[in-house]
Motif scaffolding. Sequence first.
Motif, short mmCIF file in Angstrom:
data_model
loop_
_atom_site.label_atom_id
_atom_site.label_comp_id
_atom_site.label_asym_id
_atom_site.label_seq_id
_atom_site.Cartn_x
_atom_site.Cartn_y
_atom_site.Cartn_z
N ILE A 77 -137.35 34.00 -38.78
CA ILE A 77 -138.75 34.29 -38.47
C ILE A 77 -139.46 33.11 -37.81
CG2 ILE A 77 -141.01 34.83 -39.45
CD1 ILE A 77 -139.61 36.63 -41.46
N PRO A 78 -139.47 31.91 -38.41
CA PRO A 78 -140.14 30.80 -37.73
C PRO A 78 -139.47 30.41 -36.43
CG PRO A 78 -139.01 30.05 -39.72
CD PRO A 78 -139.00 31.52 -39.75
N ALA A 79 -138.13 30.49 -36.35
CA ALA A 79 -137.43 30.10 -35.14
C ALA A 79 -137.75 31.04 -33.98
CB ALA A 79 -135.92 30.07 -35.41
N VAL A 80 -137.66 32.34 -34.21
CA VAL A 80 -137.94 33.32 -33.15
C VAL A 80 -139.42 33.29 -32.76
CG1 VAL A 80 -137.93 35.77 -32.57
CG2 VAL A 80 -136.00 34.78 -33.79
N SER A 81 -140.29 33.19 -33.75
CA SER A 81 -141.73 33.16 -33.47
C SER A 81 -142.09 31.95 -32.63
CB SER A 81 -142.52 33.13 -34.78
OG SER A 81 -142.28 34.30 -35.54
N LEU A 82 -141.48 30.82 -32.94
CA LEU A 82 -141.75 29.60 -32.18
C LEU A 82 -141.26 29.73 -30.74
CD1 LEU A 82 -142.98 26.80 -32.69
CD2 LEU A 82 -140.67 25.95 -33.11
N PHE A 83 -140.12 30.37 -30.55
CA PHE A 83 -139.61 30.57 -29.19
C PHE A 83 -140.59 31.43 -28.37
CE2 PHE A 83 -137.29 33.00 -26.02
CZ PHE A 83 -136.59 32.01 -25.36
N ILE A 84 -141.05 32.52 -28.96
CA ILE A 84 -141.98 33.41 -28.25
C ILE A 84 -143.31 32.70 -27.99
CG2 ILE A 84 -143.29 35.56 -28.40
CD1 ILE A 84 -140.96 36.68 -30.08
N GLY A 85 -143.81 32.02 -28.99
CA GLY A 85 -145.11 31.37 -28.85
C GLY A 85 -145.13 30.27 -27.82
N THR A 86 -144.07 29.49 -27.75
CA THR A 86 -144.05 28.36 -26.82
C THR A 86 -143.66 28.75 -25.40
OG1 THR A 86 -141.79 27.82 -27.54
CG2 THR A 86 -143.61 26.63 -28.60
N THR A 87 -143.04 29.91 -25.23
CA THR A 87 -142.66 30.33 -23.87
C THR A 87 -143.62 31.37 -23.28
OG1 THR A 87 -141.15 32.00 -24.80
CG2 THR A 87 -140.20 29.85 -24.21
N ASP A 137 -140.07 25.53 -21.07
CA ASP A 137 -139.10 26.36 -20.37
C ASP A 137 -138.14 26.96 -21.40
OD1 ASP A 137 -137.36 24.34 -21.07
OD2 ASP A 137 -136.94 23.69 -19.02
N THR A 138 -137.35 27.92 -20.97
CA THR A 138 -136.50 28.67 -21.90
C THR A 138 -135.51 27.76 -22.62
OG1 THR A 138 -136.67 30.64 -20.51
CG2 THR A 138 -134.86 30.57 -22.09
N ARG A 139 -134.92 26.84 -21.89
CA ARG A 139 -133.94 25.93 -22.52
C ARG A 139 -134.58 25.10 -23.62
NH1 ARG A 139 -133.57 20.74 -22.10
NH2 ARG A 139 -131.63 19.62 -22.65
N SER A 140 -135.72 24.49 -23.33
CA SER A 140 -136.38 23.64 -24.30
C SER A 140 -136.80 24.42 -25.54
CB SER A 140 -137.60 22.96 -23.67
OG SER A 140 -137.23 22.15 -22.58
N ALA A 141 -137.36 25.62 -25.32
CA ALA A 141 -137.81 26.44 -26.45
C ALA A 141 -136.62 26.91 -27.28
CB ALA A 141 -138.60 27.64 -25.93
N THR A 166 -139.50 32.09 -49.53
CA THR A 166 -139.85 33.29 -48.78
C THR A 166 -141.24 33.23 -48.14
OG1 THR A 166 -138.40 34.70 -50.12
CG2 THR A 166 -140.20 35.79 -48.94
N PRO A 167 -142.30 32.82 -48.85
CA PRO A 167 -143.62 32.74 -48.20
C PRO A 167 -143.65 31.75 -47.03
CG PRO A 167 -143.87 32.70 -50.58
CD PRO A 167 -142.41 32.53 -50.29
N LEU A 168 -142.87 30.68 -47.11
CA LEU A 168 -142.82 29.73 -46.00
C LEU A 168 -142.15 30.34 -44.78
CD1 LEU A 168 -141.89 26.46 -47.93
CD2 LEU A 168 -144.10 27.06 -46.93
N PHE A 169 -141.11 31.14 -45.02
CA PHE A 169 -140.48 31.85 -43.90
C PHE A 169 -141.48 32.78 -43.22
CE2 PHE A 169 -136.34 31.59 -46.54
CZ PHE A 169 -136.09 30.31 -46.07
N ILE A 170 -142.22 33.53 -44.03
CA ILE A 170 -143.21 34.47 -43.49
C ILE A 170 -144.30 33.72 -42.74
CG2 ILE A 170 -144.83 36.31 -44.03
CD1 ILE A 170 -141.87 36.98 -44.50
N ALA A 171 -144.68 32.56 -43.24
CA ALA A 171 -145.72 31.76 -42.58
C ALA A 171 -145.31 31.36 -41.17
CB ALA A 171 -146.03 30.52 -43.41
N GLY A 172 -144.02 31.38 -40.89
CA GLY A 172 -143.54 31.04 -39.55
C GLY A 172 -144.06 31.98 -38.48
N LEU A 173 -144.59 33.15 -38.85
CA LEU A 173 -145.16 34.07 -37.88
C LEU A 173 -146.35 33.45 -37.14
CD1 LEU A 173 -145.05 37.41 -39.90
CD2 LEU A 173 -143.73 36.88 -37.84
N ALA A 174 -146.98 32.46 -37.76
CA ALA A 174 -148.11 31.79 -37.11
C ALA A 174 -147.69 31.11 -35.82
CB ALA A 174 -148.73 30.77 -38.06
N SER A 175 -146.40 30.84 -35.66
CA SER A 175 -145.90 30.18 -34.45
C SER A 175 -146.01 31.07 -33.21
CB SER A 175 -144.45 29.74 -34.64
OG SER A 175 -144.33 28.85 -35.72
N LEU A 176 -146.24 32.36 -33.42
CA LEU A 176 -146.43 33.26 -32.27
C LEU A 176 -147.65 32.87 -31.45
CD1 LEU A 176 -145.66 36.68 -33.99
CD2 LEU A 176 -144.29 35.59 -32.18
#
Length: 215
Positions: free
Chosen positions: A40-50, A65-69, A116-126
């Motif tokens: 969740i945090p990893a995918v959200s961060l990729f979407i948010g930063t790109t 850019d895609t590589r960096s994200a 688990t709550p920390l994983f869910i908090a990763g959605l903020a990275s969107l």
Amino acid sequence: MAPHFLTLFTRPDAAWHEIRQEEERNSVHYLSHLLLLALIPAVSLFIGTTEVGWSLAENERVTLDTRSALLLSITIYLTTLLGTLIMGGFIRWMSRTFEARPTLNQCIGFAAYTATPLFIAGLASLYPSRWLAVAVLGLGCAYSTFLLFVGLPTFMRLRQNQGLVYAGSVWGVAVLVLVTLLVSAILHWNMYLQPNYERTPATDQAYPTQDERPQ
């Protein structure tokens, strides 16, 4: 995974009883929970930063850019898994002080569900925003702390007073591990993986404003 995921937020005490019982039937039942929710945090961060980006100056939007994200997301994902394993090791090591004799596998599973709550908090990275990240991460940390203090006596089958002391020790180590690993991961990504920032004129769409890079 779904029943435990829901009951951890609705009936946490009952959830810990169920998790312990399932652990006795299948010692690695937590694995899918950990591997999937850590995405969740990893995918959200990729979407948010790109796709969304952030603003360092007026009328300018910064993205990766895609590589960096992708490298950042992989780094965060592996760091999340490593942090859970390390906390499992610490939980087992500290159990020697108490009457509990959990296996390493049980301790890793307990750490995975507590986070688990920390994983869910990763959605903020969107939506990369410093203040949003601080607020959501703070809420995630608060509920993970609650799960820790409620769940550890139940999961380890300890008396309440022993469980509270044990949980307090685990909490102190968890804060240290969380800060150390996240800072190390970001520094490694920034210094050695050579991220590429793309700056474009901002459109009429509102983008988050920050005066520093996303963390």
